[in-house]
Design a protein around this motif. Structure first.
Motif, PDB file in Angstrom:
ATOM      1  N   UNK A 109       9.479  -2.319   0.911  1.00  0.00           N
ATOM      2  CA  UNK A 109       8.503  -1.533   0.832  1.00  0.00           C
ATOM      3  C   UNK A 109       8.522  -0.415  -0.456  1.00  0.00           C
ATOM      4  N   UNK A 110       9.621   0.002  -0.476  1.00  0.00           N
ATOM      5  CA  UNK A 110       9.971   1.225  -1.560  1.00  0.00           C
ATOM      6  C   UNK A 110       9.989   0.461  -2.908  1.00  0.00           C
ATOM      7  N   UNK A 131       9.061   8.284   4.313  1.00  0.00           N
ATOM      8  CA  UNK A 131       7.833   7.359   4.953  1.00  0.00           C
ATOM      9  C   UNK A 131       7.248   8.355   5.986  1.00  0.00           C
ATOM     10  N   UNK A 132       8.080   9.221   6.792  1.00  0.00           N
ATOM     11  CA  UNK A 132       7.465  10.302   7.678  1.00  0.00           C
ATOM     12  C   UNK A 132       6.642  11.303   6.787  1.00  0.00           C
ATOM     13  N   UNK A 133       6.954  11.843   5.404  1.00  0.00           N
ATOM     14  CA  UNK A 133       6.193  12.491   4.675  1.00  0.00           C
ATOM     15  C   UNK A 133       4.748  12.040   4.265  1.00  0.00           C
ATOM     16  N   UNK A 134       4.949  10.757   4.236  1.00  0.00           N
ATOM     17  CA  UNK A 134       3.542  10.031   3.616  1.00  0.00           C
ATOM     18  C   UNK A 134       2.718   9.608   5.018  1.00  0.00           C
ATOM     19  N   UNK A 135       3.325   9.397   6.162  1.00  0.00           N
ATOM     20  CA  UNK A 135       2.314   8.975   7.139  1.00  0.00           C
ATOM     21  C   UNK A 135       2.045   9.969   8.068  1.00  0.00           C
ATOM     22  N   UNK A 136       2.503  11.104   8.121  1.00  0.00           N
ATOM     23  CA  UNK A 136       2.321  12.377   8.682  1.00  0.00           C
ATOM     24  C   UNK A 136       0.849  12.832   8.273  1.00  0.00           C
ATOM     25  N   UNK A 137       0.654  13.038   7.063  1.00  0.00           N
ATOM     26  CA  UNK A 137      -0.741  13.612   6.967  1.00  0.00           C
ATOM     27  C   UNK A 137      -1.975  12.457   7.301  1.00  0.00           C
ATOM     28  N   UNK A 138      -1.536  11.190   7.201  1.00  0.00           N
ATOM     29  CA  UNK A 138      -2.688  10.118   7.606  1.00  0.00           C
ATOM     30  C   UNK A 138      -2.972  10.201   9.058  1.00  0.00           C
ATOM     31  N   UNK A 139      -1.680  10.167   9.928  1.00  0.00           N
ATOM     32  CA  UNK A 139      -2.057   9.866  11.187  1.00  0.00           C
ATOM     33  C   UNK A 139      -2.694  11.551  11.803  1.00  0.00           C
ATOM     34  N   UNK A 140      -2.255  12.662  11.220  1.00  0.00           N
ATOM     35  CA  UNK A 140      -2.842  13.767  11.494  1.00  0.00           C
ATOM     36  C   UNK A 140      -4.330  13.776  11.310  1.00  0.00           C
ATOM     37  N   UNK A 141      -4.680  13.643   9.908  1.00  0.00           N
ATOM     38  CA  UNK A 141      -6.153  13.433   9.672  1.00  0.00           C
ATOM     39  C   UNK A 141      -6.947  12.264  10.557  1.00  0.00           C
ATOM     40  N   UNK A 142      -6.197  11.313  10.757  1.00  0.00           N
ATOM     41  CA  UNK A 142      -7.139  10.178  11.794  1.00  0.00           C
ATOM     42  C   UNK A 142      -7.347  10.842  12.999  1.00  0.00           C
ATOM     43  N   UNK A 143      -6.173  11.616  13.582  1.00  0.00           N
ATOM     44  CA  UNK A 143      -6.251  11.784  14.902  1.00  0.00           C
ATOM     45  C   UNK A 143      -7.279  13.137  15.026  1.00  0.00           C
ATOM     46  N   UNK A 165      -6.169   0.637   9.398  1.00  0.00           N
ATOM     47  CA  UNK A 165      -6.516   1.778   8.232  1.00  0.00           C
ATOM     48  C   UNK A 165      -5.326   2.544   7.955  1.00  0.00           C
ATOM     49  N   UNK A 166      -4.610   2.991   8.755  1.00  0.00           N
ATOM     50  CA  UNK A 166      -3.374   3.918   8.404  1.00  0.00           C
ATOM     51  C   UNK A 166      -2.179   3.202   7.413  1.00  0.00           C
ATOM     52  N   UNK A 167      -2.199   1.872   8.114  1.00  0.00           N
ATOM     53  CA  UNK A 167      -1.116   0.684   7.216  1.00  0.00           C
ATOM     54  C   UNK A 167      -1.675   0.672   5.749  1.00  0.00           C
ATOM     55  N   UNK A 168      -3.157   0.396   5.708  1.00  0.00           N
ATOM     56  CA  UNK A 168      -3.464   0.334   4.488  1.00  0.00           C
ATOM     57  C   UNK A 168      -3.729   1.566   3.457  1.00  0.00           C
ATOM     58  N   UNK A 169      -4.038   2.618   3.963  1.00  0.00           N
ATOM     59  CA  UNK A 169      -3.677   3.880   3.282  1.00  0.00           C
ATOM     60  C   UNK A 169      -2.344   4.239   2.915  1.00  0.00           C
ATOM     61  N   UNK A 170      -1.461   3.899   3.826  1.00  0.00           N
ATOM     62  CA  UNK A 170       0.105   4.261   3.841  1.00  0.00           C
ATOM     63  C   UNK A 170       0.575   3.278   2.521  1.00  0.00           C
ATOM     64  N   UNK A 174      -0.638   6.847   0.045  1.00  0.00           N
ATOM     65  CA  UNK A 174       0.526   7.609   0.665  1.00  0.00           C
ATOM     66  C   UNK A 174       1.649   7.408   0.122  1.00  0.00           C
ATOM     67  N   UNK A 175       2.215   6.098   0.546  1.00  0.00           N
ATOM     68  CA  UNK A 175       3.634   5.856   0.016  1.00  0.00           C
ATOM     69  C   UNK A 175       3.870   5.821  -1.566  1.00  0.00           C
ATOM     70  N   UNK A 176       2.881   5.519  -2.180  1.00  0.00           N
ATOM     71  CA  UNK A 176       3.338   5.460  -3.743  1.00  0.00           C
ATOM     72  C   UNK A 176       3.127   6.862  -4.093  1.00  0.00           C
ATOM     73  N   UNK A 177       2.373   7.784  -3.784  1.00  0.00           N
ATOM     74  CA  UNK A 177       2.504   9.184  -3.921  1.00  0.00           C
ATOM     75  C   UNK A 177       3.647   9.729  -3.659  1.00  0.00           C
ATOM     76  N   UNK A 178       4.038   9.709  -2.288  1.00  0.00           N
ATOM     77  CA  UNK A 178       5.301  10.241  -1.814  1.00  0.00           C
ATOM     78  C   UNK A 178       6.549   9.785  -2.718  1.00  0.00           C
TER      79      UNK A 178
END
Length: 189
Positions: A109-110, A131-143, A165-170, A174-178
């Motif tokens: 993935x990386x 990965x945690x830093x990338x996915x945390x904002x996505x899950x928080x926003x989705x929730x 949705x979260x997987x695609x955004x990740x 999110x992952x490329x940015x992180x």
């Protein structure tokens, strides 16, 4: 030619092949036709999870092909397949492999990010933090924004909506940015 082949008991983990090929000047169009054909053949192979083609960053730089499989066994079956052999039989000789990495699990993935493409994989603990830093904002926003609108749905239905949705955004955001922001920490010189 660099090779990073790992056979250390990670059976069952996803396998990613990342190949760099240098193309003779003037043969870029023919190479792209060939590359897209082999990627289509790989995409049709059982166990394939996706493929990609990255154009060169600049003149004379290599093209990158990415093939992602559900496990090492699927990847090996592709390597040994008649479909792959047929594609290489049609290669015109105007491109050559200059780098090859076979990666397992999160390493693949990386490797698909610009920051990770030309480097040795980061240690797994660093990948987990990134990965945690990338996915945390996505899950928080989705929730916060989506879950209230989906509250009447059964848990399985909510998961089937949120997971892709979260997987695609990740994967694409999110992952490329992180990885770009953390590249010096993930991939020190």
């Amino acid at each position: 030619m660099g090779t990073d082949v790992r056979q250390d008991g990670h059976s069952g983990e996803e396998a990613t092949l990342f190949v760099a090929r240098r193309v003779d000047p003037g043969y870029e169009e023919q190479f792209e036709v060939w590359a897209r054909a082999i990627l289509r053949a790989a995409a049709d192979h059982p166990g394939n999870l996706g493929t990609g083609l990255l154009r060169p960053a600049g003149p004379g730089d290599p093209w990158h092909l990415l093939l992602h499989f559900q496990d090492a066994e699927s990847f090996q079956a592709w390597q040994d397949s008649p479909a792959r052999a047929a594609c290489f039989a049609k290669a015109d000789g105007h491109h050559v492999e200059v780098a090859r990495r076979e990666l397992l699990g999160m390493e693949g993935w990386f490797a698909t990010t610009a920051a990770g493409a030309r480097r040795t994989p980061a240690p797994r603990w660093k990948m987990a933090i990134a990965s945690t830093l990338a996915i945390a904002p996505l899950t928080t926003t989705a929730n916060f924004y989506l879950t209230p609108h989906l509250a009447t749905l059964p848990v399985l239905a909510r998961s089937l909506i949120l997971a892709p949705l979260i997987s695609t955004l990740m994967t694409y955001l999110a992952l490329p940015v992180a990885t770009r922001l953390l590249r010096r920490w993930l991939f020190p010189n």
